[in-house]
Design a protein around this motif. Structure first.
Motif, mmCIF file in Angstrom:
data_model
loop_
_atom_site.group_PDB
_atom_site.id
_atom_site.type_symbol
_atom_site.label_atom_id
_atom_site.label_comp_id
_atom_site.label_asym_id
_atom_site.label_seq_id
_atom_site.Cartn_x
_atom_site.Cartn_y
_atom_site.Cartn_z
ATOM 1 N N VAL A 183 0.838 -1.195 0.000
ATOM 2 C CA VAL A 183 0.000 0.000 0.000
ATOM 3 C C VAL A 183 0.874 1.247 0.000
ATOM 4 N N ALA A 184 0.225 2.386 -0.149
ATOM 5 C CA ALA A 184 0.930 3.667 -0.050
ATOM 6 C C ALA A 184 0.011 4.694 0.580
ATOM 7 N N GLY A 185 0.620 5.620 1.307
ATOM 8 C CA GLY A 185 -0.099 6.759 1.862
ATOM 9 C C GLY A 185 0.499 8.037 1.310
ATOM 10 N N HIS A 186 -0.344 9.015 1.026
ATOM 11 C CA HIS A 186 0.103 10.285 0.440
ATOM 12 C C HIS A 186 -0.383 11.432 1.313
ATOM 13 N N ALA A 187 0.427 12.457 1.431
ATOM 14 C CA ALA A 187 0.028 13.670 2.159
ATOM 15 C C ALA A 187 0.429 14.885 1.340
ATOM 16 N N THR A 188 -0.347 15.938 1.471
ATOM 17 C CA THR A 188 -0.017 17.194 0.790
ATOM 18 C C THR A 188 -0.113 18.345 1.771
ATOM 19 N N SER A 189 0.578 19.424 1.461
ATOM 20 C CA SER A 189 0.545 20.621 2.286
ATOM 21 C C SER A 189 0.802 21.810 1.379
ATOM 22 N N GLY A 190 0.302 22.971 1.788
ATOM 23 C CA GLY A 190 0.504 24.160 0.979
ATOM 24 C C GLY A 190 -0.572 24.327 -0.080
ATOM 25 N N PRO A 191 -0.589 25.474 -0.774
ATOM 26 C CA PRO A 191 -1.634 25.758 -1.750
ATOM 27 C C PRO A 191 -1.484 24.943 -3.035
ATOM 28 N N ALA A 192 -2.608 24.446 -3.538
ATOM 29 C CA ALA A 192 -2.652 23.804 -4.856
ATOM 30 C C ALA A 192 -1.633 22.675 -4.998
ATOM 31 N N LEU A 193 -1.571 21.786 -3.979
ATOM 32 C CA LEU A 193 -0.693 20.612 -4.004
ATOM 33 C C LEU A 193 0.779 21.000 -4.092
ATOM 34 N N GLN A 194 1.175 22.020 -3.341
ATOM 35 C CA GLN A 194 2.555 22.512 -3.434
ATOM 36 C C GLN A 194 3.579 21.503 -2.912
ATOM 37 N N GLN A 195 3.290 20.862 -1.766
ATOM 38 C CA GLN A 195 4.219 19.908 -1.164
ATOM 39 C C GLN A 195 3.560 18.539 -1.108
ATOM 40 N N ASN A 196 4.343 17.489 -1.377
ATOM 41 C CA ASN A 196 3.776 16.148 -1.407
ATOM 42 C C ASN A 196 4.729 15.137 -0.794
ATOM 43 N N LEU A 197 4.144 14.195 -0.062
ATOM 44 C CA LEU A 197 4.890 13.137 0.609
ATOM 45 C C LEU A 197 4.279 11.792 0.233
ATOM 46 N N ILE A 198 5.143 10.808 -0.021
ATOM 47 C CA ILE A 198 4.705 9.460 -0.359
ATOM 48 C C ILE A 198 5.357 8.472 0.596
ATOM 49 N N CYS A 199 4.553 7.579 1.170
ATOM 50 C CA CYS A 199 5.047 6.509 2.033
ATOM 51 C C CYS A 199 4.551 5.175 1.493
ATOM 52 N N VAL A 200 5.476 4.277 1.163
ATOM 53 C CA VAL A 200 5.149 2.933 0.677
ATOM 54 C C VAL A 200 5.330 1.954 1.813
ATOM 55 N N MET A 201 4.353 1.074 2.018
ATOM 56 C CA MET A 201 4.400 0.083 3.106
ATOM 57 C C MET A 201 4.011 -1.289 2.577
ATOM 58 N N GLU A 202 4.635 -2.309 3.142
ATOM 59 C CA GLU A 202 4.386 -3.675 2.704
ATOM 60 C C GLU A 202 4.326 -4.630 3.897
ATOM 61 N N ALA A 203 3.642 -5.761 3.682
ATOM 62 C CA ALA A 203 3.692 -6.838 4.655
ATOM 63 C C ALA A 203 5.014 -7.580 4.464
ATOM 64 N N GLU A 204 5.505 -8.166 5.540
ATOM 65 C CA GLU A 204 6.758 -8.916 5.461
ATOM 66 C C GLU A 204 6.543 -10.181 4.659
ATOM 67 N N SER A 205 7.466 -10.485 3.775
ATOM 68 C CA SER A 205 7.332 -11.682 2.925
ATOM 69 C C SER A 205 7.491 -12.958 3.754
#
Length: 352
Positions: free
Chosen positions: A330-352
């Motif tokens: 899965v992934a989670g995304h966050a934004t901050s600032g006007p009109a999507l100025q700043q963006n963060l992406i976090c990728v997460m997985e289950a252990e194989s």
């Protein structure tokens, strides 16, 4: 130093038009208890605390210091704070653990947007020389971005309404959602404009709320959680602050953050922090998401957008999908600032 870090607990307060209290402490105490319980920890087991909030939103200086009372006065703690969405506090805590300075961390965000005029408060994010003195409100700036995207043929009002309809339907099963329901896109399009070309359904509601997320390193995470959500990639990027300095129909900071985080093609789902319907469509394009990827099964920010915790909640909600066994990657995304100025992406997985 352990390079393996995972989300092992998450909790959030219900997204409400008014939390009924001006105290961050009252809002945070039950959220802390739920997050710590879900992680099998006591507050004394947390090595590092990090928060995200805004003094401008609270209307008083150093408002986050008062919220620290929710943690307790003893024993002494190691604590930090960011003046933005707590997703960036999450990034700081992640780096703290990677550096070997902590084994566990609790990240939290909170905000009471109903206390003032949110659209006006967010004008303070704009560049202080050209834009901020004009006090353009946040919804009008988003409407300007939507108009550019419509005129360029990148989005349509029908597609925007379909995003709102899907989000509201998904939120029916989310007990924390502020807005939910089964609405036909045609019915939504019959509504009046709030700020042309945006209608009410195109805009996230004004929400009060909070969220808390627990991180742990390596074997500590395995001891505490049966199925940790392992962080395999985390990055954030920023575009120019000036609205006239960038193409508002593109989101290069989101694309760059996704590349740096190694956003995979075989995602099961992603939680997007898109406070406006057209922004989800722009983010889908910027991230190169295929139709097979499920978008914001919680309903996303369009169904509850507590300032300074909504981005963290996107990461936590996505992590819950892994911890519960409902998803593998899965992934989670966050934004901050006007009109999507700043963006963060976090990728997460289950252990194989």
């Amino acid at each position: 130093m352990d390079e393996n870090v995972a989300v092992i607990g998450f909790a959030q307060a219900p997204n409400l038009p008014s939390a009924g209290t001006t105290s961050g402490v009252e809002t945070l105490v039950p959220v802390f208890q739920q997050a710590l319980t879900s992680a099998g920890l006591d507050r004394r087991d947390i090595d590092f605390w990090c928060s995200g909030s805004s003094d401008y939103l609270a209307g008083r200086a150093f408002s986050f210091v008062n919220a620290v009372d929710a943690i307790g006065a003893y024993p002494p703690i190691c604590e930090s704070h960011v003046e933005m969405d707590a997703a960036w506090a999450f990034y700081e805590a992640y780096v703290k653990i990677l550096a070997g300075e902590a084994k566990t961390a609790l990240v939290y965000g909170f905000g009471k947007a109903s206390a003032g005029e949110l659209r006006r408060v967010l004008a303070l994010q704009l560049d202080p020389y050209v834009s901020a003195p004009l006090w353009p409100d946040s919804v009008s700036i988003a409407a300007l971005q939507a108009r550019f995207a419509l005129d360029a043929g990148i989005v349509t009002e029908q597609a925007m309404a379909e995003v709102a309809a899907r989000s509201r339907a998904d939120a029916i099963d989310n007990p924390y959602a502020q807005v939910s329901g089964r609405d036909a896109s045609g019915d939504l399009l019959a509504g009046p404009y709030v700020a042309d070309p945006l209608r009410k359904h195109d805009c996230a509601p004004v929400s009060d709320g909070a969220a808390a997320l627990v991180l742990a390193a390596g074997d500590r995470a395995r001891e505490l959680c049966e199925r940790p959500a392992w962080i395999t990639g985390l990055a954030h990027r920023i575009d120019p602050q000036g609205l006239g300095e960038r193409d508002l129909t593109a989101v290069p900071s989101a694309t760059d953050a996704a590349d740096a985080a190694g956003l995979p093609d075989d995602l099961d789902l992603i939680e997007l922090h898109a406070p406006f319907t057209h922004q989800e469509l722009l983010l889908r394009a910027a991230l190169g998401l295929s139709d097979r990827v499920r978008i914001s099964p919680s309903g996303g920010a369009l169904c509850g957008n507590p300032m300074f915790s909504a981005g963290l909640a996107r990461i936590g909600t996505a992590a819950e999908q892994v911890m519960s066994g409902r998803a593998r990657k899965v992934a989670g995304h966050a934004t901050s600032g006007p009109a999507l100025q700043q963006n963060l992406i976090c990728v997460m997985e289950a252990e194989s």
